[in-house]
Scaffold this active site. Structure first.
Site, mmCIF file in Angstrom:
data_model
loop_
_atom_site.group_PDB
_atom_site.id
_atom_site.type_symbol
_atom_site.label_atom_id
_atom_site.label_comp_id
_atom_site.label_asym_id
_atom_site.label_seq_id
_atom_site.Cartn_x
_atom_site.Cartn_y
_atom_site.Cartn_z
ATOM 1 N N LYS A 77 -67.904 -49.505 37.362
ATOM 2 C CA LYS A 77 -68.955 -48.550 36.990
ATOM 3 C C LYS A 77 -68.557 -47.160 37.471
ATOM 4 C CE LYS A 77 -73.996 -47.999 37.443
ATOM 5 N NZ LYS A 77 -75.233 -48.615 38.018
ATOM 6 N N SER A 151 -78.641 -49.752 34.930
ATOM 7 C CA SER A 151 -77.810 -48.630 34.575
ATOM 8 C C SER A 151 -76.346 -49.014 34.384
ATOM 9 C CB SER A 151 -77.904 -47.551 35.666
ATOM 10 O OG SER A 151 -77.472 -48.058 36.918
ATOM 11 N N SER A 175 -80.253 -52.764 38.410
ATOM 12 C CA SER A 175 -79.172 -52.404 37.491
ATOM 13 C C SER A 175 -78.024 -53.392 37.475
ATOM 14 C CB SER A 175 -78.634 -51.013 37.852
ATOM 15 O OG SER A 175 -79.648 -50.047 37.725
#
Length: 601
Positions: A77, A151, A175
């Site tokens: 990420k 996210s 997330s």
């Protein structure tokens, strides 16, 4: 030939048969180039650099599978630092290029894993839906009209699409779990502090957690164990003190009817009910619990002073670059200006008051099982109402890090009408990460819904999570230490775990000892006596707790071997025979609990 989903067992098997990391890198490059979702990666590691990384690994560790993650491709990420690769946090104006890896990236590379790229995210990790990025919105692998979840959107899609074996996300409000549910993946959310956050762009620093998206529970746990470990450079890093759970007869807390909310999604509600039934078939006891204090804590994360932590993370940047923020993200972060220091303390007081209420519910159960998300929306619907609908996704996730729990999100099956996947999450006390994993793995396998986009594939037996020797000591209790009795806290308050309720062999007698406070029984074995056995409980405690426990036992009680009705022998409370002379024989009542009940009558 590599399978569609690059789970660790399949990759290791391919290497054992002669595949090289360079061969696998070529396959990953081909898959990445063929991907139909252009929003997965923000920065892809160039092809030649990937080939160089594979060659370096083969020089460093030439023997196949000689490192825990030898030649395993993974994605990161883009709020986690990878040396020489830009970190954007989903905001081009914020981008910087770190000169060293985040602590956990360094550990994964040392274990042989190969980074293939940095993935898309809701900007500054603010969102649970995956649409708040200037780099585009990754889409659900089962229907591109639907959100991927956020996210950690790109990380989930990269794993579910078979581009990588695992991917890293972060989790503040859910997330690392919601995208797993929407894409038929496992999401491993460690206890806060277990994995260090050095080199991670913070969202809410005090509750942020780095997570793992994986095809199986075993894969996710294996990766998490590589990342684990105290790092003094992270102020919130903690040395783990493992918590333990029963290995059988797990008491699973599920939503009471009054707390169920699926926002009209009957299919997801049916998946939750099916998961409850599946847990029963695996030997769990289902216990409805009151979710209200957990839900009220969850509301604090976005509707309380914790939102000010998001502003603290980017206060200097937003002061000069407010126009570079996604409009929804900016609205949320600037909402922090409504809170002051008094609000922060009052929020903390409120959280701790709610924590006390949750302890009442935890006394009833060993773990919680909740829907990961109560529903899913299309990208179009999410963009039309971004804050309210995003909030729906967090109804059963936002509380976890505020309370410091471990969690594992697992697939729960599919809405056959739409082809969309849903999930459930198991929550345990802090540092129960390993203890949660065997049951989570069993639940995933019992579902039979494949891995990621491949619904037909069978989960490899090689990735099965083994039940570890927990190193605990079993002890039989017969009186005041039974569940709900006055001295039970001496077990439960120190991490003791109820293993089972059973009976002794038939040749034991039980007496009510006079002049004891609180009242205590005396258990005596009388060879030749024929009875029905006495109800007892077997608890498990750490050796240190067992030692302190034995040291404090008052005469005439002591510890000896007690034979149970199944023939096994376990250490437990026995009484010196002289102490029961003249004492009331309560054997016929069947146990201490029945005797106490008779006194109340």
């Amino acid at each position: 030939m590599l399978p569609a989903i690059l789970d660790l067992a399949s990759v290791a098997q391919a290497y054992a048969k002669g595949l090289s990391p360079l061969d696998l890198v070529e396959e990953v490059i081909a898959r990445r180039n063929a991907s139909t979702d252009p929003a997965i990666f923000i920065t892809a590691v160039p092809d030649e650099e990937l080939r160089a990384a594979a060659k370096d690994l083969m020089d460093r560790a030439p023997e196949a599978n000689s490192l825990p993650l030898w030649g395993v491709p993974f994605a990161v990420k883009d709020n986690i630092d990878v040396a020489a690769v830009p970190t954007t946090a989903g905001c081009p104006a914020y981008a910087y290029t770190p000169d060293k890896d985040a602590t956990l990236i360094a550990r994964l590379k040392a274990a042989g894993a190969i980074v293939i790229g940095k993935t898309n995210l809701d900007q500054f990790a603010t969102g649970l839906n995956g649409t708040r990025s200037p780099y585009g919105a990754p889409r659900c692998v089962f229907d591109s009209a639907y959100v991927s979840g956020g996210s950690s959107s790109g990380s989930a899609i990269a794993t579910a699409s078979g581009l990588v074996s695992f991917a890293l996300g972060t989790d503040t409000a859910g997330s690392g779990r919601v995208p797993a549910a929407f894409n038929n993946l496992v999401g491993i959310k460690p206890t806060p502090g277990l994995v260090p956050n050095v080199g991670v762009v913070p969202a809410c620093r005090s509750v942020d957690v780095v997570t793992v998206f994986a095809a199986t529970v075993g894969d996710g746990v294996a990766v998490r164990r590589v990342m684990d470990g105290y790092d003094a450079a992270d102020p919130f890093s903690r040395a783990a003190v493992p918590a333990y759970l029963p290995q059988s007869g797990l008491r699973i807390g599920v939503l009471a009817e009054s707390e169920r909310e699926f926002f009209g999604n009957k299919a997801y509600e049916a998946l939750y009910d099916a998961a409850i039934e599946r847990a029963k078939t695996l030997g769990a006891t289902i216990v409805p619990f009151d979710y209200a204090p957990f839900r009220q804590a969850a509301e604090l994360l976005y509707n309380g002073p914790w939102v000010a932590e998001r502003l603290a993370a980017v206060k200097d940047f937003i002061a000069t670059n407010a126009d570079d923020f996604d409009p929804t993200v900016r609205t949320i972060i600037e909402g922090a200006k409504a809170y002051d220091a008094v609000d922060a303390f009052e929020g903390r007081y409120r959280l701790e008051a709610l924590r006390q209420k949750t302890l009442v519910e935890w006394a009833k159960v060993d773990v919680l099982m909740l829907p990961t998300s109560p529903t899913i929306y299309t990208v179009e619907d999410m963009l039309a109402d971004p804050i309210v609908k995003n909030g729906h996704f967090g109804r059963y996730t936002n509380f976890a890090n505020l309370f410091g729990y471990a969690a594992i999100a697992i697939p729960a099956g599919f809405d056959e009408a739409t082809g969309l996947s849903g999930g459930v999450t198991l929550f345990g006390p802090e540092f129960s990460d390993d203890a949660l994993s065997p049951f989570a793995d069993a639940m995933h396998r019992a579902l039979g819904a494949g891995m990621g986009k491949d619904r037909a594939v069978v989960i490899p037996e090689a990735s099965k999570v083994a039940v570890r020797d927990d190193g605990l000591v079993s002890i039989v209790v017969v009186g005041a230490h039974l569940s709900g009795m006055p001295l039970n806290h001496e077990l439960s308050a120190h991490g003791g775990v109820l293993q089972k309720v059973c009976r002794t062999a038939g040749d034991y007698r039980l007496f009510a000892l006079p002049n004891t406070t609180p009242p205590k029984p005396g258990l005596i074995r009388e060879p030749g006596f024929v009875g029905a056995g006495l109800e007892v409980e077997v608890w498990k405690v750490t050796p240190a707790v067992f030692g302190r426990f034995v040291q404090n036992i008052p005469a005439p009680l002591g510890i000896g071997k007690i034979t149970l009705d199944d023939g096994s022998q376990v250490s437990g409370f026995l009484c010196e025979s002289h102490a029961v002379v003249g004492a009331q024989d309560i054997t016929a009542l069947g146990g201490w609990r029945s005797f106490i009940a008779s006194l109340k009558k």
